[in-house]
Design a protein around this motif. Structure first.
Motif, short mmCIF file in Angstrom:
data_model
loop_
_atom_site.label_atom_id
_atom_site.label_comp_id
_atom_site.label_asym_id
_atom_site.label_seq_id
_atom_site.Cartn_x
_atom_site.Cartn_y
_atom_site.Cartn_z
N GLU A 46 36.07 90.76 47.49
CA GLU A 46 36.93 90.33 48.59
C GLU A 46 37.56 91.52 49.29
O GLU A 46 37.64 91.55 50.52
N SER A 47 37.99 92.52 48.54
CA SER A 47 38.58 93.69 49.16
C SER A 47 37.53 94.46 49.96
O SER A 47 37.83 94.97 51.05
N LYS A 48 36.31 94.56 49.45
CA LYS A 48 35.24 95.22 50.19
C LYS A 48 34.93 94.46 51.49
O LYS A 48 34.70 95.08 52.53
N LYS A 49 34.94 93.14 51.42
CA LYS A 49 34.69 92.35 52.63
C LYS A 49 35.80 92.57 53.65
O LYS A 49 35.54 92.68 54.85
N ALA A 50 37.05 92.63 53.17
CA ALA A 50 38.17 92.86 54.09
C ALA A 50 38.07 94.24 54.73
O ALA A 50 38.29 94.39 55.94
N LEU A 51 37.72 95.26 53.95
CA LEU A 51 37.54 96.60 54.50
C LEU A 51 36.40 96.64 55.51
O LEU A 51 36.53 97.26 56.57
N LYS A 52 35.31 95.97 55.20
CA LYS A 52 34.18 95.94 56.12
C LYS A 52 34.56 95.23 57.41
O LYS A 52 34.18 95.67 58.50
N LEU A 53 35.33 94.16 57.30
CA LEU A 53 35.77 93.44 58.48
C LEU A 53 36.66 94.32 59.35
O LEU A 53 36.52 94.35 60.58
N GLN A 54 37.56 95.07 58.72
CA GLN A 54 38.43 95.98 59.47
C GLN A 54 37.61 97.09 60.14
O GLN A 54 37.85 97.43 61.30
N LYS A 57 35.83 95.70 63.09
CA LYS A 57 36.77 95.49 64.19
C LYS A 57 37.08 96.82 64.90
O LYS A 57 37.12 96.89 66.13
N LYS A 58 37.28 97.89 64.11
CA LYS A 58 37.54 99.20 64.69
C LYS A 58 36.34 99.69 65.49
O LYS A 58 36.50 100.26 66.57
N GLU A 59 35.14 99.48 64.95
CA GLU A 59 33.93 99.90 65.66
C GLU A 59 33.79 99.14 66.98
O GLU A 59 33.42 99.72 67.99
N LYS A 60 34.10 97.86 66.96
CA LYS A 60 34.02 97.06 68.18
C LYS A 60 35.04 97.56 69.20
O LYS A 60 34.74 97.67 70.40
N GLU A 61 36.24 97.87 68.73
CA GLU A 61 37.27 98.42 69.61
C GLU A 61 36.81 99.74 70.22
O GLU A 61 36.98 99.98 71.42
#
Length: 142
Positions: A46-54, A57-61
């Motif tokens: 779950e923590s890896k998924k949250a980090l990947k999601l962040q 999001k940063k890459e998209k930004e």
């Protein structure tokens, strides 16, 4: 002399019960450790998924900001006229546009106003536009 040893059946039963209790104890310990390890793996996942999601999001930004900057540079070049442009560079947090000396900059001045720093020399005109200004104007427009 003959010695007779009586074996107690209760003692054998006690040994068997102790062995069964020992097996049950190790089984319960194994089950408990397996469950805790599984929970730990789930938390890590779950923590890896949250980090990947962040990170996504940063890459998209970053991509959105890059697209905004590039499209704004294209608009500035169109306003000045592409045939009048010599070089376009990004240095630190500024977009530097180097133009021919006889270029009409009225359209560029209307778009950027005082945010476009213009320096005229004998050989060229140097225009510097702050990237932060471009990003802020794009983010406010959305």
């Amino acid at each position: 002399m003959i010695v007779a040893v009586k074996r107690n059946k209760k003692r054998n039963l006690l040994k068997i019960l102790a062995l069964i209790a020992l097996v049950v104890m190790f089984g319960a310990y194994y089950y408990h450790m397996n469950k805790s390890f599984e929970e730990q793996q789930l938390r890590e996942l779950e923590s890896k998924k949250a980090l990947k999601l962040q990170e996504d999001k940063k890459e998209k930004e970053k991509k959105d900001i890059e697209k905004a900057i590039l499209s704004e540079i294209e608009k500035a070049i169109d306003l000045v006229g592409q045939e009048n442009i010599r070089h376009v560079k990004i240095i630190e947090d500024k977009v530097i546009i180097i133009c021919e000396p006889a270029t009409n900059l009225d359209a560029l001045m209307v778009r950027y106003g005082a945010m476009a720093f213009i320096k005229k020399t004998l050989n060229e005109i140097i225009i510097a536009v702050d990237i932060n200004f471009i990003v802020k104007s794009r983010l406010n427009a959305k």
